[in-house]
Design a protein around this motif. Structure first.
Motif, PDB file in Angstrom:
ATOM      1  N   ILE A 145       0.824  -1.213   0.000  1.00 34.37           N
ATOM      2  CA  ILE A 145       0.000   0.000   0.000  1.00 34.37           C
ATOM      3  C   ILE A 145       0.855   1.258   0.000  1.00 34.37           C
ATOM      4  O   ILE A 145       0.380   2.347  -0.365  1.00 34.37           O
ATOM      5  N   GLN A 146       2.117   1.135   0.382  1.00 37.01           N
ATOM      6  CA  GLN A 146       2.994   2.307   0.414  1.00 37.01           C
ATOM      7  C   GLN A 146       3.658   2.590  -0.931  1.00 37.01           C
ATOM      8  O   GLN A 146       4.365   3.588  -1.072  1.00 37.01           O
ATOM      9  N   GLN A 147       3.405   1.723  -1.905  1.00 36.16           N
ATOM     10  CA  GLN A 147       3.917   1.987  -3.249  1.00 36.16           C
ATOM     11  C   GLN A 147       3.163   3.166  -3.857  1.00 36.16           C
ATOM     12  O   GLN A 147       1.962   3.310  -3.664  1.00 36.16           O
ATOM     13  N   THR A 148       3.841   3.990  -4.590  1.00 37.33           N
ATOM     14  CA  THR A 148       3.215   5.176  -5.188  1.00 37.33           C
ATOM     15  C   THR A 148       3.439   5.193  -6.691  1.00 37.33           C
ATOM     16  O   THR A 148       4.380   4.584  -7.209  1.00 37.33           O
ATOM     17  N   GLY A 149       2.529   5.885  -7.382  1.00 42.20           N
ATOM     18  CA  GLY A 149       2.692   6.114  -8.802  1.00 42.20           C
ATOM     19  C   GLY A 149       2.189   5.012  -9.698  1.00 42.20           C
ATOM     20  O   GLY A 149       2.293   5.123 -10.929  1.00 42.20           O
ATOM     21  N   SER A 156     -10.503  -6.452   9.687  1.00 39.51           N
ATOM     22  CA  SER A 156     -10.628  -5.000   9.863  1.00 39.51           C
ATOM     23  C   SER A 156      -9.401  -4.418  10.553  1.00 39.51           C
ATOM     24  O   SER A 156      -8.981  -3.296  10.255  1.00 39.51           O
ATOM     25  N   SER A 157      -8.811  -5.176  11.477  1.00 36.25           N
ATOM     26  CA  SER A 157      -7.603  -4.695  12.154  1.00 36.25           C
ATOM     27  C   SER A 157      -6.447  -4.580  11.168  1.00 36.25           C
ATOM     28  O   SER A 157      -5.663  -3.618  11.213  1.00 36.25           O
ATOM     29  N   LEU A 158      -6.321  -5.546  10.252  1.00 41.36           N
ATOM     30  CA  LEU A 158      -5.283  -5.452   9.223  1.00 41.36           C
ATOM     31  C   LEU A 158      -5.582  -4.298   8.273  1.00 41.36           C
ATOM     32  O   LEU A 158      -4.665  -3.581   7.845  1.00 41.36           O
ATOM     33  N   LEU A 159      -6.856  -4.081   7.952  1.00 40.81           N
ATOM     34  CA  LEU A 159      -7.215  -2.962   7.078  1.00 40.81           C
ATOM     35  C   LEU A 159      -6.818  -1.632   7.717  1.00 40.81           C
ATOM     36  O   LEU A 159      -6.289  -0.740   7.045  1.00 40.81           O
ATOM     37  N   VAL A 160      -7.060  -1.480   9.024  1.00 40.79           N
ATOM     38  CA  VAL A 160      -6.697  -0.243   9.716  1.00 40.79           C
ATOM     39  C   VAL A 160      -5.190  -0.020   9.652  1.00 40.79           C
ATOM     40  O   VAL A 160      -4.715   1.106   9.441  1.00 40.79           O
ATOM     41  N   ARG A 161      -4.414  -1.081   9.809  1.00 42.74           N
ATOM     42  CA  ARG A 161      -2.959  -0.953   9.705  1.00 42.74           C
ATOM     43  C   ARG A 161      -2.539  -0.582   8.287  1.00 42.74           C
ATOM     44  O   ARG A 161      -1.599   0.192   8.079  1.00 42.74           O
ATOM     45  N   THR A 162      -3.245  -1.138   7.320  1.00 40.71           N
ATOM     46  CA  THR A 162      -2.956  -0.813   5.925  1.00 40.71           C
ATOM     47  C   THR A 162      -3.254   0.656   5.646  1.00 40.71           C
ATOM     48  O   THR A 162      -2.476   1.358   4.984  1.00 40.71           O
ATOM     49  N   ILE A 163      -4.382   1.131   6.161  1.00 44.15           N
ATOM     50  CA  ILE A 163      -4.743   2.545   5.996  1.00 44.15           C
ATOM     51  C   ILE A 163      -3.706   3.443   6.662  1.00 44.15           C
ATOM     52  O   ILE A 163      -3.278   4.464   6.106  1.00 44.15           O
ATOM     53  N   ASP A 164      -3.279   3.061   7.867  1.00 48.79           N
ATOM     54  CA  ASP A 164      -2.287   3.856   8.597  1.00 48.79           C
ATOM     55  C   ASP A 164      -0.977   3.942   7.820  1.00 48.79           C
ATOM     56  O   ASP A 164      -0.345   5.007   7.750  1.00 48.79           O
ATOM     57  N   ALA A 165      -0.589   2.828   7.199  1.00 53.54           N
ATOM     58  CA  ALA A 165       0.642   2.828   6.398  1.00 53.54           C
ATOM     59  C   ALA A 165       0.497   3.737   5.183  1.00 53.54           C
ATOM     60  O   ALA A 165       1.454   4.412   4.775  1.00 53.54           O
ATOM     61  N   ALA A 166      -0.712   3.776   4.593  1.00 53.28           N
ATOM     62  CA  ALA A 166      -0.945   4.643   3.434  1.00 53.28           C
ATOM     63  C   ALA A 166      -0.855   6.114   3.824  1.00 53.28           C
ATOM     64  O   ALA A 166      -0.283   6.941   3.091  1.00 53.28           O
ATOM     65  N   VAL A 167      -1.400   6.453   4.972  1.00 58.38           N
ATOM     66  CA  VAL A 167      -1.390   7.848   5.430  1.00 58.38           C
ATOM     67  C   VAL A 167       0.039   8.330   5.668  1.00 58.38           C
ATOM     68  O   VAL A 167       0.374   9.491   5.396  1.00 58.38           O
ATOM     69  N   THR A 168       0.900   7.438   6.151  1.00 61.03           N
ATOM     70  CA  THR A 168       2.281   7.845   6.451  1.00 61.03           C
ATOM     71  C   THR A 168       3.057   8.244   5.197  1.00 61.03           C
ATOM     72  O   THR A 168       4.064   8.951   5.294  1.00 61.03           O
ATOM     73  N   VAL A 169       2.611   7.793   4.015  1.00 60.47           N
ATOM     74  CA  VAL A 169       3.298   8.195   2.776  1.00 60.47           C
ATOM     75  C   VAL A 169       2.496   9.261   2.035  1.00 60.47           C
ATOM     76  O   VAL A 169       2.732   9.513   0.845  1.00 60.47           O
ATOM     77  N   GLY A 170       1.531   9.888   2.712  1.00 63.44           N
ATOM     78  CA  GLY A 170       0.840  11.039   2.151  1.00 63.44           C
ATOM     79  C   GLY A 170      -0.377  10.740   1.313  1.00 63.44           C
ATOM     80  O   GLY A 170      -0.866  11.622   0.587  1.00 63.44           O
TER      81      GLY A 170
END
Length: 690
Positions: free
Chosen positions: A382-386, A402-416
């Motif tokens: 999820i942190q891949q861009t472009g 859902s807990s894994l999804l929340v972690r995935t979302i959090d990782a996405a937010v950290t890369v903007g």
């Protein structure tokens, strides 16, 4: 059968009669306390055959005479009530001043009924005596009630009511009498076996039952008929009163009843109306409770001193007024002073790591989250861009999706990346029956999550199909205006599987995935899809499915090593042999393993109770097991399929198997289909009925 709330004991002023009814009242109230019925049995004594011509004897037998060794009946009933109802004091003077049925010799013979013959209703008539007693039996909660003003008095003059009372005469046996018909239907939703929830539920039941038809789940045998009764009662109710404490907000049954009431209200012109009562609970409601309750009014109860006020507030709300917390400001003031949840002290070995309740989505910083090998892959993807990515997280219910999804979302937010999260179980039922409102709501909801101005009406004016409108809205408005990567995270997508437009919706998502190859703007869009039901059986053309492309993560139950590691994080409440026993019982079920370790580590139950009461309705897993019955009872094919699995380890209908697996009830080993864990096999073998 609903047992009576009130027991009338009729006696005459002599030792044999008085001793008999006192013993009967004591046995009856003791039996009620030991039964599953939460309501106390309230005794109403009725002295009869009182001879007005003997004032001295009348006084002696009421108040006692030590010289003649007469124990007065008023004193004996006061002592009895203090004992059986745990009263610090009890004064029946006002009650017995009014309640005495005088002896009239004429009615000792034949079949004449005084109330039908007497024309007079003065204070010396039997008619007046019977009327006086009936009024107190109907309107007083108990004999020592001093007759507080009844807020329903005006209504009682306009309506006819009935109520059951069991009348016991020491010489004539039993009979049932009906006096009142309730005006409203009310369902009380609460968590069993905890305080203050259960005592408050009982007090509300007692107060409202005097004027309404109130249902409280406490006496029925659990099984499919039980679940049918719960649904029928909620469906027929005008109001659902939900008691929400630090413990009940995590109850699957309480959540299930609120969900059902919410969806029924959409179908039934707003009924039942949900009345949420916070029981000394000041925390913000967690999702999904927040979605159902934040937009409606609340009431608050802090301690026993608030009970009387709360009852009056509920009476007024049922009469058409609002609950007291009816503005955003008043709600914010309540939760500003949030206090931590109080639980018993953990085991010494667990002191350094505060325990966490096992329910709900886990915090991204939780020390009790068990990482699986695919977690790292999901976060790095999820942190891949472009380029745009598609991630599907699959697994049965309560597997940690859902807990894994929340972690995935959090990782996405950290890369903007921007994130829009949609939980599809919150879609209106009407939208799930018609593609036009569904696709419009989908776009409107997505716009709201991104805090953008809605242009839905403009795009829906185009003479195109729903999928085309939705695609243009995403491409030409949302992605273009955002100008930055967007993660569209969608949970509970199985809600769409039963619709007649599921192929249109999922093929649209697949086209968005495919469009990344030819259109750069679609590379700004990441899709994170979560489902518990195997979608391949429900999508006709797999080339149009979004669930078999990109990264697909299939979550499984904990291994023994993962469970043992989690036991250590809880302070090792289980020894090595007990770890094996828990694995045999739960087969690594993530939620149930966490619940078992939390309850034992916090010393709420012993290890012996954990295993000895595992399949009890009020045991450590009772709420969870009852919730499964509740959700499955009206799905005949699933019930029959699950019973096949339990009895014969087969499931002949493949679609039924995938639905049962999605619900987290079964698993497959080779060609054999098994209950997901031994706990399920033992419980549902006993409680499921075709």
């Amino acid at each position: 059968m609903l047992m009576p709330q009130k027991l009338v004991v009729v006696f005459t002023p002599n030792r044999q009669s008085l001793t008999g009814v006192l013993e009967l009242a004591q046995r009856a109230t003791k039996y009620r306390k030991q039964s599953d019925d939460l309501r106390p049995l309230v005794v109403f004594p009725l002295p009869s055959r009182i001879e007005a011509a003997e004032p001295t004897l009348r006084e002696h037998w009421r108040f006692g005479n030590s010289e003649q060794h007469i124990s007065g009946y008023q004193l004996q009933f006061e002592d009895l009530f203090k004992e059986v109802y745990a009263l610090t004091e009890c004064n029946l003077t006002a009650y017995f001043d009014e309640i005495q049925v005088q002896h009239v010799s004429r009615y000792a013979y034949g079949e004449e009924v005084a109330a039908l013959i007497e024309r007079s209703s003065d204070r010396l008539s039997l008619t007046r005596s019977y009327k006086s007693f009936t009024e107190r039996l109907v309107n007083l909660a108990d004999p020592w009630d001093q007759g507080l003003p009844d807020p329903w008095e005006e209504r009682n003059q306009r309506h006819e009511f009935t109520e059951q009372a069991l009348v016991v005469n020491s010489s004539q046996g039993l009979r049932i009498e009906s006096e009142r018909i309730r005006e409203r239907r009310i369902f009380i939703s609460f968590k069993h076996g905890v305080e203050p929830d259960e005592p408050i539920a009982l007090q509300i039941f007692q107060a409202l039952s005097r004027h309404h038809q109130v249902f409280i789940d406490q006496m029925m045998t659990v099984g499919t008929p039980w679940a049918e009764r719960i649904e029928a009662e909620i469906r027929q109710s005008d109001f659902l009163i939900s008691l929400l404490s630090a413990q009940s907000v995590h109850s699957e049954m309480v959540l299930g009843e609120i969900e059902m009431a919410h969806h029924l209200a959409e179908e039934q012109a707003g009924k039942p109306i949900i009345l949420p009562i916070r029981l000394n609970y000041r925390e913000p409601f967690a999702y999904p409770l927040s979605a159902y309750l934040n937009g409606i009014n609340w009431a608050f109860w802090e301690n026993a001193a608030d009970t009387s006020r709360l009852l009056q507030e509920l009476i007024q709300a049922i009469a058409g007024n609002t609950l007291s917390l009816d503005t955003d400001a008043s709600k914010a003031n309540l939760i500003q002073t949030a206090s931590p949840i109080t639980i018993p002290p953990p085991l010494p070995a667990a002191q350094l790591t505060p325990l966490e309740m096992p329910e709900g989505t886990m915090d991204t910083e939780s020390r009790f989250y068990v990482e699986r090998p695919n977690d790292t892959i999901a976060l790095s993807t999820i942190q891949q861009t472009g380029k745009g990515v598609t991630i599907t997280i699959k697994g049965p219910r309560q597997m940690g999706k859902s807990s894994l999804l929340v972690r995935t979302i959090d990782a996405a937010v950290t890369v903007g990346k921007r994130v829009a999260f949609l939980d599809f179980q919150l879609f209106d039922k009407t939208a799930l029956t018609n593609p036009e409102p569904f696709f419009r709501q989908f776009c409107a909801w997505l716009t709201d999550e991104l805090e953008m101005d809605s242009q839905v009406d403009a795009y829906w004016a185009m003479p195109l199909g729903n999928s085309q409108r939705c695609t243009r809205y995403m491409q030409r408005y949302l992605l273009k205006e955002l100008g930055s990567p967007l993660v569209l995270a969608m949970d509970e997508l199985e809600s769409v599987f039963d619709t007649n437009f599921r192929s249109d919706f999922f093929s649209m998502l697949r086209s968005w995935h495919n469009s990344r190859a030819t259109s750069p703007i679609w590379r700004q869009l990441d899709l994170a899809l979560v489902t518990s039901t195997e979608p391949y059986q429900l999508i006709e053309n797999l080339n149009q499915s979004p669930f078999n492309v990109g990264l697909v993560i299939d979550l499984t139950d904990f291994t023994f090593d993962q469970m043992a590691d989690l036991n250590q994080r809880h302070g090792s409440p289980l020894n090595a042999e007990q770890e094996q026993q828990l694995m045999c019982l739960l087969h690594g079920h993530p939620y149930l393993v966490r619940r078992a370790l939390y309850l034992t580590a916090s010393q709420q139950i012993t290890v012996a109770e954990l295993f000895g009461q595992a399949i009890d309705d009020r045991g450590p897993f009772g709420d969870h097991l009852r919730y499964h019955l509740f959700r499955m009872h009206d799905k005949k094919a699933l019930v029959q399929g699950f019973m096949q699995v339990i009895k014969n380890n087969v499931c002949q209908d493949e679609q039924v198997f995938f639905r049962l697996r999605g619900a987290g009830l079964v698993r497959r080993e080779g060609q054999t289909v098994l209950p997901r864990c031994q706990l399920y096999a033992d419980y549902f073998r006993e409680h499921l009925r075709e």
